[in-house]
Design a protein around this motif. Structure first.
Motif, short mmCIF file in Angstrom:
data_model
loop_
_atom_site.label_atom_id
_atom_site.label_comp_id
_atom_site.label_asym_id
_atom_site.label_seq_id
_atom_site.Cartn_x
_atom_site.Cartn_y
_atom_site.Cartn_z
N ILE A 1 0.83 -1.21 0.00
CA ILE A 1 0.00 0.00 0.00
C ILE A 1 0.87 1.26 0.00
CG2 ILE A 1 -1.82 1.29 1.17
CD1 ILE A 1 -2.72 -1.37 -0.04
N ASP A 2 1.65 1.45 1.05
CA ASP A 2 2.52 2.61 1.11
C ASP A 2 3.55 2.41 2.21
OD1 ASP A 2 1.11 2.99 3.46
OD2 ASP A 2 0.10 4.82 2.83
N GLU A 3 4.33 3.43 2.46
CA GLU A 3 5.31 3.43 3.55
C GLU A 3 5.44 4.85 4.07
OE1 GLU A 3 9.49 3.04 2.15
OE2 GLU A 3 8.54 2.80 0.19
N GLY A 4 6.00 4.99 5.27
CA GLY A 4 6.15 6.31 5.84
C GLY A 4 6.55 6.24 7.29
N LEU A 5 6.15 7.26 8.05
CA LEU A 5 6.48 7.37 9.47
C LEU A 5 5.18 7.43 10.26
CD1 LEU A 5 9.03 7.71 11.33
CD2 LEU A 5 8.55 10.17 11.26
N ILE A 6 5.09 6.63 11.33
CA ILE A 6 3.90 6.61 12.16
C ILE A 6 4.32 6.75 13.62
CG2 ILE A 6 3.89 4.09 12.41
CD1 ILE A 6 0.84 4.18 12.36
N GLU A 7 3.49 7.47 14.41
CA GLU A 7 3.77 7.62 15.84
C GLU A 7 2.73 6.84 16.64
OE1 GLU A 7 3.74 11.18 19.10
OE2 GLU A 7 5.09 11.44 17.39
N LEU A 8 3.22 5.94 17.49
CA LEU A 8 2.37 5.14 18.36
C LEU A 8 2.89 5.23 19.78
CD1 LEU A 8 2.06 1.95 16.12
CD2 LEU A 8 0.30 3.69 16.46
N ASN A 9 2.06 5.70 20.69
CA ASN A 9 2.45 5.83 22.10
C ASN A 9 3.77 6.59 22.24
OD1 ASN A 9 2.03 5.43 24.87
ND2 ASN A 9 3.38 3.65 24.89
N LYS A 10 3.89 7.69 21.51
CA LYS A 10 5.04 8.60 21.56
C LYS A 10 6.32 7.96 21.01
CE LYS A 10 3.21 11.18 25.52
NZ LYS A 10 3.48 11.68 26.89
N HIS B 1 3.32 -0.59 4.82
CA HIS B 1 1.89 -0.87 4.98
C HIS B 1 1.47 -1.85 3.88
CE1 HIS B 1 -2.47 0.96 4.73
NE2 HIS B 1 -2.46 -0.27 5.21
N ILE B 2 0.98 -3.04 4.29
CA ILE B 2 0.50 -4.03 3.34
C ILE B 2 -0.94 -4.41 3.68
CG2 ILE B 2 2.80 -4.93 2.89
CD1 ILE B 2 2.12 -7.34 4.65
#
Length: 290
Positions: free
Chosen positions: A227-236, A243-244
């Motif tokens: 799907i895509d790729e990038g940067l994600i923030e989870l619990n700081k 992303h698949i």
């Protein structure tokens, strides 16, 4: 001495719902495993994606603990408006559709050339009234090509139990679902629905997009699409992700966000159900021992 990578913990005051990679409340899928033709769309992948040497990464890991917070979201078409007593309609409040319903803990351990994976879910609050606790276990060998399950167990509440035995010499899988025994051909690289989440530590997820998987009810080919790729923030915590999505003929959709810098371990999972409601699983704590 073993090295440890740890991140912050949200206090445990309950624990989770049903595993997002399974359809415990849905009927078994009708189509069986078919390896006659691989998904053509799955092969349209980025050629220049920056990935790590996760075969080395996976082989260096001794144990992993992933802890997820689980949410249920009614979906975008089911938002409600609440009118407080004595208030005008224009002052109505939009009701929350996303609710925290529990936690999930997954443990991976390695001893020599063998691995064990365990999945625990616990529910919180009123969720206990309509969801049972889910337990899963996958155990087997670690080969040059990744995880090689020998036994998979699935237990949902007190009434649902499934077991799959993998006979790699005879190339057969024995599926025991509610005392109904089925023998299936066992294709190379077959995973169970728990081990498949951790096998990307050994195999490039963007070069292994067609995976035979058993969920304890059947064994079929799962096709994944980039799907895509990038940067994600989870619990700081920030993660570089890939992303698949699992391709399905039904309205149900299963998506994975995999951490590029941590051997493509799952950090977020979303199951979109047929009624457009969502089960969301987000990483809040992890510990990796090298």
């Amino acid at each position: 001495s073993p090295q440890s990578i740890e991140e912050s913990i949200i206090p445990k005051d309950g624990v989770p719902t049903e595993e997002l990679t399974d359809d415990a409340n849905n009927p078994p899928e009708q189509s069986e495993f078919d390896n006659s033709e691989l998904c053509k769309d799955c092969l349209q992948l980025k050629k220049d994606i920056d990935v790590i040497d996760h075969s080395t990464y996976g082989s260096s890991i001794q144990s992993i603990h992933l802890r997820f917070m689980v949410f249920h979201d009614l979906g975008p078409n089911k938002q409600q408006r609440i009118e407080p007593f004595g208030q005008k309609p224009e002052d109505s409040i939009q009701a929350r559709t996303k609710n925290h319903i529990g936690y999930v803990d997954i443990f991976y351990t390695r001893e020599g050339d063998r691995y064990t994976l365990e999945f625990f879910s616990e529910n919180i609050g009123l969720t206990n009234l309509y969801l049972n606790q889910l337990y899963q276990k996958s155990s087997g060998l670690i080969s040059e090509s990744g995880l090689k399950p020998l036994l998979y167990e699935y237990k949902y509440g007190e009434r649902t139990y499934r077991q799959v035995s993998f006979d790699w010499q005879q190339k057969k899988a024995e599926i025991n679902n509610k005392q109904q025994l089925k023998i299936k051909d066992l294709p190379p690289q077959t995973q169970d629905q728990l081990s498949v989440l951790f096998n990307f530590m050994f195999l490039d997820p963007l070069k292994t997009m067609n995976i035979p998987v058993t969920n304890g009810k059947n064994l079929k080919l799962y096709n994944y699409l980039y799907i895509d790729e990038g940067l994600i923030e989870l619990n700081k915590n920030s993660f570089d992700f890939v992303h698949i999505e699992k391709i399905s003929e039904s309205k149900e959709k299963l998506e994975f966000w995999l951490a590029k810098n941590y051997g493509f371990l799952p950090i977020k999972i979303i199951l979109t159900e047929d009624d457009s409601s969502l089960l969301i699983q987000e990483l809040i704590e992890f510990k990796i021992d090298l």
